[in-house]
Write an enzyme that holds these catalytic residues in place. Structure first.
Site, PDB file in Angstrom:
ATOM      1  N   ARG A 165      -1.354  -8.475  13.074  1.00 52.32           N
ATOM      2  CA  ARG A 165      -1.969  -7.668  12.081  1.00 52.32           C
ATOM      3  C   ARG A 165      -2.848  -8.254  10.775  1.00 52.32           C
ATOM      4  O   ARG A 165      -3.806  -7.498  10.599  1.00 52.32           O
ATOM      5  CB  ARG A 165      -0.699  -6.841  11.531  1.00 52.32           C
TER       6      ARG A 165
ATOM      7  N   LYS B  62       0.745  -1.196  -0.047  1.00 55.96           N
ATOM      8  CA  LYS B  62       0.081   0.213   0.086  1.00 55.96           C
ATOM      9  C   LYS B  62       0.580   1.290  -0.149  1.00 55.96           C
ATOM     10  O   LYS B  62       0.550   2.370  -0.932  1.00 55.96           O
ATOM     11  CB  LYS B  62      -0.916  -0.222   0.982  1.00 55.96           C
TER      12      LYS B  62
ATOM     13  N   ARG C 205      11.095  -7.200   5.147  1.00 54.66           N
ATOM     14  CA  ARG C 205      11.038  -6.029   4.605  1.00 54.66           C
ATOM     15  C   ARG C 205      12.089  -5.186   5.452  1.00 54.66           C
ATOM     16  O   ARG C 205      11.952  -5.171   6.592  1.00 54.66           O
ATOM     17  CB  ARG C 205       9.525  -5.429   4.941  1.00 54.66           C
TER      18      ARG C 205
ATOM     19  N   ARG D 134      -9.721   2.039   8.725  1.00 55.02           N
ATOM     20  CA  ARG D 134      -9.243   0.530   9.028  1.00 55.02           C
ATOM     21  C   ARG D 134     -10.120  -0.274   9.751  1.00 55.02           C
ATOM     22  O   ARG D 134     -10.125  -1.320  10.207  1.00 55.02           O
ATOM     23  CB  ARG D 134      -8.152   0.672   9.999  1.00 55.02           C
TER      24      ARG D 134
ATOM     25  N   ARG E 168      10.794  -2.630  10.749  1.00 56.27           N
ATOM     26  CA  ARG E 168       9.802  -2.019  11.594  1.00 56.27           C
ATOM     27  C   ARG E 168       9.433  -2.882  12.725  1.00 56.27           C
ATOM     28  O   ARG E 168       9.392  -4.110  12.576  1.00 56.27           O
ATOM     29  CB  ARG E 168       8.587  -1.644  10.871  1.00 56.27           C
TER      30      ARG E 168
END
Ligand code: AMP
Length: 219
Positions: free
Chosen positions: A172, A13, A127, A88, A161
């Site tokens: 998540r 995103k 990531r 969200r 992160r």
């Protein structure tokens, strides 16, 4: 144009939002980035948000909605915006509708980025994100930087992160399925949803997204 981008964590995103916002000349508004900026500046809002984010759960609406509203009311967002990570849950979507209605505005499209679950976990666990700009994203396997730990684009430090650990990613994803996915049906009932596959090269996904938005606007 006023666009909402939805998709599970790891769908890309942030990356897509940065390209799309540039192509469409509208600001990219990411509530995750706003929270992270508040955390690095040590604000009260950042302190409130951090514990929720580290756990992979949603920051309460009482904090999130006001912050998103303040950002959308900035002058650069007068003629449109691309929302990334907001709303969200359904109550945030309802709050956004109310906000837009009060200004006689409406959303043009909700772009739904689809990606299989096993791919999501692979993408996120490897990531690495740039501390200077969270749209500068690399991957230990799929998109290695030229120099390990250094952003190719701006020389910033690459880091993982805290909420990208495998355990938090699973949390998540669960939050995404239970709380965020219902907004797709909410917007589908308004005829706003366009779904595209988020698999493949970044530029191919951007191309698909631009084509889908164009078709949608012409319909
Ligand atoms: P993101 O960068 O969009 O993946 O967001 C990172 C984290 O920030 C999420 O896991 C949540 O803890 C928090 N967050 C971002 N946007 C929202 C939102 N609209 N509502 C509640 N929490 C959010």
């Amino acid at each position: 144009m006023r666009i909402v981008l939805v998709g599970p964590p790891g769908a890309g995103k942030g990356t897509q939002a940065a390209f799309l916002a540039k192509n469409l000349s509208i600001p990219h508004i990411s509530t995750g980035d706003l929270f992270r900026a508040n955390i690095s500046q040590g604000t009260a809002l950042g302190k409130q948000a951090k514990a929720f984010m580290d756990e992979g759960i949603l920051v309460p609406d009482s904090v999130t909605i006001g912050m998103a509203k303040d950002r959308m009311e900035q002058p650069d967002a007068e003629n449109g915006f691309l929302l990334d990570g907001f709303p969200r849950n359904v109550s945030q979507a309802e709050a956004l509708d109310e906000m837009l209605k009060a200004e006689s505005m409406k959303l043009d499209a909700v772009l739904d980025l689809e990606v299989p679950e096993d791919e999501v976990v692979k993408r996120i666990a490897g990531r690495r994100t740039c501390r200077n700009d969270s749209s500068h994203v690399f991957h230990v396997q799929y998109k290695q930087p030229k120099v390990e730990g250094v952003c190719d684009i701006c020389g910033g430090e690459l880091y993982q992160r805290e909420d990208d650990s495998e355990e938090t990613v699973r949390k998540r994803l669960e939050v995404y399925h239970t709380q965020t996915e219902p907004i797709i049906d909410y917007y589908r009932a308004q005829g706003l949803v366009v779904t595209i596959s988020a698999l493949g090269k970044v530029e191919d996904v951007t191309g698909r997204a631009m084509a889908a938005l164009k078709d949608d606007a012409a319909a």
